[in-house]
Design a protein around this motif. Structure first.
Motif, PDB file in Angstrom:
ATOM      1  N   VAL A 105       0.856  -1.184   0.000  1.00 37.78           N
ATOM      2  CA  VAL A 105       0.000   0.000   0.000  1.00 37.78           C
ATOM      3  C   VAL A 105       0.896   1.239   0.000  1.00 37.78           C
ATOM      4  O   VAL A 105       1.677   1.447   0.937  1.00 37.78           O
ATOM      5  N   PRO A 106       0.809   2.081  -1.018  1.00 43.60           N
ATOM      6  CA  PRO A 106       1.716   3.235  -1.146  1.00 43.60           C
ATOM      7  C   PRO A 106       1.201   4.458  -0.391  1.00 43.60           C
ATOM      8  O   PRO A 106       0.132   4.453   0.216  1.00 43.60           O
ATOM      9  N   GLY A 107       2.002   5.538  -0.468  1.00 43.63           N
ATOM     10  CA  GLY A 107       1.556   6.852  -0.043  1.00 43.63           C
ATOM     11  C   GLY A 107       1.925   7.261   1.365  1.00 43.63           C
ATOM     12  O   GLY A 107       1.591   8.378   1.785  1.00 43.63           O
ATOM     13  N   LEU A 108       2.627   6.388   2.113  1.00 45.43           N
ATOM     14  CA  LEU A 108       2.929   6.730   3.503  1.00 45.43           C
ATOM     15  C   LEU A 108       4.107   7.695   3.567  1.00 45.43           C
ATOM     16  O   LEU A 108       5.228   7.369   3.167  1.00 45.43           O
ATOM     17  N   GLU A 109       3.853   8.876   4.095  1.00 47.64           N
ATOM     18  CA  GLU A 109       4.900   9.881   4.289  1.00 47.64           C
ATOM     19  C   GLU A 109       5.854   9.422   5.396  1.00 47.64           C
ATOM     20  O   GLU A 109       5.450   8.741   6.337  1.00 47.64           O
ATOM     21  N   ASP A 110       7.132   9.793   5.280  1.00 45.91           N
ATOM     22  CA  ASP A 110       8.150   9.443   6.271  1.00 45.91           C
ATOM     23  C   ASP A 110       8.158   7.935   6.558  1.00 45.91           C
ATOM     24  O   ASP A 110       8.155   7.491   7.705  1.00 45.91           O
ATOM     25  N   GLN A 111       8.183   7.162   5.498  1.00 52.54           N
ATOM     26  CA  GLN A 111       8.109   5.706   5.658  1.00 52.54           C
ATOM     27  C   GLN A 111       9.341   5.134   6.348  1.00 52.54           C
ATOM     28  O   GLN A 111       9.301   4.032   6.888  1.00 52.54           O
ATOM     29  N   ASP A 112      10.441   5.899   6.370  1.00 52.02           N
ATOM     30  CA  ASP A 112      11.639   5.435   7.068  1.00 52.02           C
ATOM     31  C   ASP A 112      11.567   5.740   8.565  1.00 52.02           C
ATOM     32  O   ASP A 112      12.531   5.488   9.296  1.00 52.02           O
ATOM     33  N   ALA A 145       6.313  13.978  13.136  1.00 55.57           N
ATOM     34  CA  ALA A 145       4.996  14.419  13.604  1.00 55.57           C
ATOM     35  C   ALA A 145       3.903  13.944  12.654  1.00 55.57           C
ATOM     36  O   ALA A 145       2.730  14.270  12.844  1.00 55.57           O
ATOM     37  N   ARG A 146       4.285  13.136  11.673  1.00 53.81           N
ATOM     38  CA  ARG A 146       3.364  12.687  10.650  1.00 53.81           C
ATOM     39  C   ARG A 146       2.233  11.803  11.199  1.00 53.81           C
ATOM     40  O   ARG A 146       2.442  10.946  12.035  1.00 53.81           O
ATOM     41  N   THR A 147       1.033  12.052  10.699  1.00 56.85           N
ATOM     42  CA  THR A 147      -0.037  11.069  10.829  1.00 56.85           C
ATOM     43  C   THR A 147      -0.529  10.766   9.422  1.00 56.85           C
ATOM     44  O   THR A 147      -0.384  11.589   8.511  1.00 56.85           O
ATOM     45  N   PRO A 176      -6.134   0.974  -2.302  1.00 64.46           N
ATOM     46  CA  PRO A 176      -5.917   1.828  -1.128  1.00 64.46           C
ATOM     47  C   PRO A 176      -4.553   2.492  -1.135  1.00 64.46           C
ATOM     48  O   PRO A 176      -3.557   1.921  -1.587  1.00 64.46           O
ATOM     49  N   SER A 177      -4.521   3.716  -0.623  1.00 69.17           N
ATOM     50  CA  SER A 177      -3.284   4.483  -0.527  1.00 69.17           C
ATOM     51  C   SER A 177      -3.385   5.403   0.687  1.00 69.17           C
ATOM     52  O   SER A 177      -4.468   5.909   1.006  1.00 69.17           O
ATOM     53  N   PHE A 178      -2.274   5.630   1.365  1.00 69.59           N
ATOM     54  CA  PHE A 178      -2.265   6.507   2.533  1.00 69.59           C
ATOM     55  C   PHE A 178      -2.477   7.965   2.121  1.00 69.59           C
ATOM     56  O   PHE A 178      -1.991   8.410   1.076  1.00 69.59           O
ATOM     57  N   THR A 179      -3.182   8.685   2.974  1.00 67.12           N
ATOM     58  CA  THR A 179      -3.340  10.130   2.849  1.00 67.12           C
ATOM     59  C   THR A 179      -2.816  10.766   4.123  1.00 67.12           C
ATOM     60  O   THR A 179      -3.180  10.341   5.230  1.00 67.12           O
ATOM     61  N   SER A 180      -1.967  11.765   3.993  1.00 67.00           N
ATOM     62  CA  SER A 180      -1.407  12.413   5.174  1.00 67.00           C
ATOM     63  C   SER A 180      -2.493  13.132   5.952  1.00 67.00           C
ATOM     64  O   SER A 180      -3.391  13.746   5.377  1.00 67.00           O
ATOM     65  N   GLY A 181      -2.391  13.046   7.302  1.00 65.43           N
ATOM     66  CA  GLY A 181      -3.368  13.674   8.173  1.00 65.43           C
ATOM     67  C   GLY A 181      -2.770  14.858   8.908  1.00 65.43           C
ATOM     68  O   GLY A 181      -1.675  15.333   8.568  1.00 65.43           O
ATOM     69  N   PRO A 182      -3.448  15.348   9.942  1.00 68.85           N
ATOM     70  CA  PRO A 182      -2.935  16.501  10.696  1.00 68.85           C
ATOM     71  C   PRO A 182      -1.660  16.134  11.445  1.00 68.85           C
ATOM     72  O   PRO A 182      -1.480  14.991  11.864  1.00 68.85           O
TER      73      PRO A 182
END
Length: 654
Positions: free
Chosen positions: A385-392, A426-428, A438-444
């Protein structure tokens, strides 16, 4: 004539000057004291608590204070706090292992006899309401420079199909050249496998039966009997086992693996137990095939439990030999093979697939097993599932199946870099698993980069998040004294009252049946900003009372009489005088949390039918959405004020 002060006036002036100087010198301390007094007054005001909630300390008698490494809510309403050796080498060496059972309603404590070191094991709720606890610590780590004797794995072979062989701790393995290694644990090698085969001649004529024997094997950690690098070996060699004679000496032998003086990691155990909440004791069940330290245990739709990852009996991360526990037979079988870093967060989703948001804790290379995805256990396929910010920066991140579970959305909060990295985010991010792709969407954003954040689902569908630190294990006094609510409806954070106790590594938080949240533990490396004073384990407990309970006061909705066992119709009726004001009902699975990983908690929305003096609730029949077991039932009014929980059992033990 010039004015001259009298001696008395001189004295008064000097006294006043001294007082002014003293006030000036102490102004910062006085201001701090005044600020603290004002803050304490402000947070005690009903208006403040009705908007932000409040914190209170739990009074714990000294004899029951322990290092809370694991915490699980039981269907009796009590909380099982498991320390094992509690990350204390001295306690491990003494065989002193702790478990404390806490009754939040009465604030009473009870020590539970703890048979093995469950420190850094795994746990999961069972359909019966018992808690499965498996894995833990066989040996503490030895860092670079501490290792004086070469150590590593010895594969012990047994070629006898007639009997298993048990070698006790301290068994010696000797090479033809006289080099000896000694085992650090007991090890049992099963009987060899005997298989009859039919063979045919070249002419196609069937020959008499032939028996093929395949040697069995088990592995045990061994150390050289003497100090020095000369006892290191990277070559496989065969070793005879001292103390065996006759056929046993011929059938049983050792094959060395890599034996070095490198840093030695923690090592896991195979032991498994069920904790019985009614009898309040651990009951042994069959051990796992693989030793595990830092494993995840996750319940499946059919009530079985999957054990994943962990460090094995020689301190090596498991290559993917996952196991499944069947509570009916009390036995384990091998599951689908797949590698994960230690303590991976795995959430049961519709269709029975497990979603891995890449949240994990502690061990594993940075370039392996760090991508999120859906794992189909039946086909053993993994859809990334792609799209996750700061995956490291997913290590030590929090994650959860957002409420209600029907929405099939998973959220990741905070996290940091692999190992002792100073990086934190601080990513969510949220992923909707109902989407075709499905793909991740950055939150607050969180208030700041946060590792070890604890997240708890609340009865009103908000998520309470608290504590954590911005650096690895709270280094440099980096604990974060903040709390907030995440509301999925507006995809935003809302401020909550600040905790008074800092918490980072080895901390937990869970929802209590009365609607409050309790927080435990914390294991910082250091106790000062300069990182010069070694840290101490935080044994204080705090309870957060959410704002709605302050607003509701003694006017909370009350559920009256009703069944504890969900009927086959999946509809259940409760008497209540508050039917008119109830707007929602949630079935909430009790937590089993450690290392910010809680794959048990989930909240299921129920159909609500209001009648005069009663409410009837409909529970979804999909076991992948509502796995069998005990649940807390909360109802909530339009102001977000919830009832205290009723316990409801879904499904049977069979």
């Amino acid at each position: 004539m010039a004015y001259r002060p009298t001696p008395r006036m001189k004295k008064s002036i000097l006294t006043a000057s001294a007082a002014a100087l003293l006030v000036g010198l102490n102004a910062p301390a006085a201001w701090t004291f005044a600020s603290e007094q004002y803050h304490d007054w402000k947070i005690a005001q009903p208006e403040y608590q009705a908007q932000y909630g409040s914190w209170s300390r739990v009074d714990i008698p000294e004899k029951y204070r322990t290092n809370a490494i694991h915490a699980a809510l039981l269907h009796t309403g009590k909380v099982l706090i498991v320390a094992g050796s509690g990350n204390e080498q001295k306690k491990f060496d003494k065989g002193s292992f702790d478990t404390v059972l806490w009754d939040p309603q009465k604030n009473t404590f009870k020590k539970i006899a703890t048979p093995v070191d469950f420190f850094c094991g795994g746990h999961a709720q069972l359909p019966s309401g018992k808690l499965l606890v498996a894995g833990g610590t066989a040996r503490y780590e030895q860092l670079d420079g501490e290792v004086t004797k070469a150590g590593g794995g010895m594969r012990v072979k047994n070629e006898s199909p007639d009997k298993a062989v048990t070698l006790k701790k301290g068994t010696r393995f000797r090479s033809p050249s006289g080099v000896e290694y000694v085992s650090q644990f007991d090890v049992t090698i099963p009987k060899a496998k005997r298989k009859q085969q039919i063979t045919y001649s070249r002419a196609g004529v069937m020959q008499p039966w032939k028996t093929k024997v395949t040697a069995s094997e088990a592995r045990v950690f061994v150390q050289a009997t003497r100090e020095g690098k000369q006892y290191e070996t990277k070559k496989q060699a065969q070793y005879e086992v001292e103390g065996l004679d006759g056929k046993d000496a011929d059938n049983v032998y050792g094959l060395s693996e890599k034996i070095t003086m490198d840093k030695e990691d923690f090592q896991g155990i195979r032991a498994a137990y069920e904790f019985d909440p009614v009898a309040e004791k651990y009951v042994p069940v069959d051990p796992m095939a693989k030793a595990r330290w830092y494993p995840t245990l996750v319940g499946l739709a059919d009530g079985r439990v999957l054990a994943v990852s962990g460090l094995d009996d020689v301190g090596v991360i498991d290559p993917g030999d996952n196991e499944i526990y069947d509570p009916k037979t009390k036995k384990w079988s091998m599951g689908p093979k797949r590698y994960f870093p230690t303590y991976p967060a795995l959430f049961l989703t519709k269709g029975g697939k497990l979603f891995y948001p890449a949240s994990n804790a502690g061990y594993g290379p940075a370039d392996k097993g760090r991508e999120p995805g859906l794992w189909d256990l039946k086909t053993n396929t993994f859809e990334k599932v792609p799209g996750l910010e700061d995956q490291d920066e997913t290590e030590t991140s929090a994650s959860l199946l957002l409420p209600p579970a029907q929405d099939q959305k998973v959220m990741v909060l905070g996290g940091g870099g692999v190992g002792e990295s100073k990086k934190s985010t601080a990513r969510t991010a949220v992923v909707d698993l109902k989407q075709e792709n499905p793909s991740f969407t950055s939150g607050p954003k969180l208030p700041q980069g946060t590792r070890y954040l604890n997240s708890v689902i609340m009865p009103d569908d908000t998520v309470f998040t608290t504590n954590g630190s911005s650096d690895y294990r709270g280094r440099s006094a980096s604990n974060i004294f903040k709390a907030q609510f995440y509301d999925p409806k507006d995809n935003g954070f809302h401020e909550a009252a600040e905790p008074t106790v800092g918490r980072n590594y080895h901390s937990e938080a869970l929802l209590l049946p009365d609607g409050r949240v309790v927080t435990f533990g914390s294991d910082p490396l250091f106790d000062d900003q300069q990182n010069t004073k070694l840290g101490h384990f935080e044994q204080r407990m705090e309870i957060f009372t959410p704002p709605a309970l302050h607003r509701g006061g003694d006017k909370r909705p009350v559920l009256g009489a009703g069944p504890e066992q969900l009927p086959d119709s999946h509809r259940v009726t409760y008497r209540t005088a508050d039917a008119g004001r109830i707007t929602s009902a949630r079935l909430m699975r009790p937590s089993a949390v450690t290392h910010t990983t809680d794959v048990e908690q989930r909240s299921i929305a129920l159909d609500l039918k209001k009648e005069k003096g009663a409410v009837t609730l409909g529970v979804p029949k999909d076991p992948a959405l509502v796995p069998p077991g005990w649940y807390m039932l909360f109802v909530t009014d339009a102001d977000g004020v919830s009832s205290e929980a009723k316990w409801v059992k879904v499904g049977s033990d069979d």
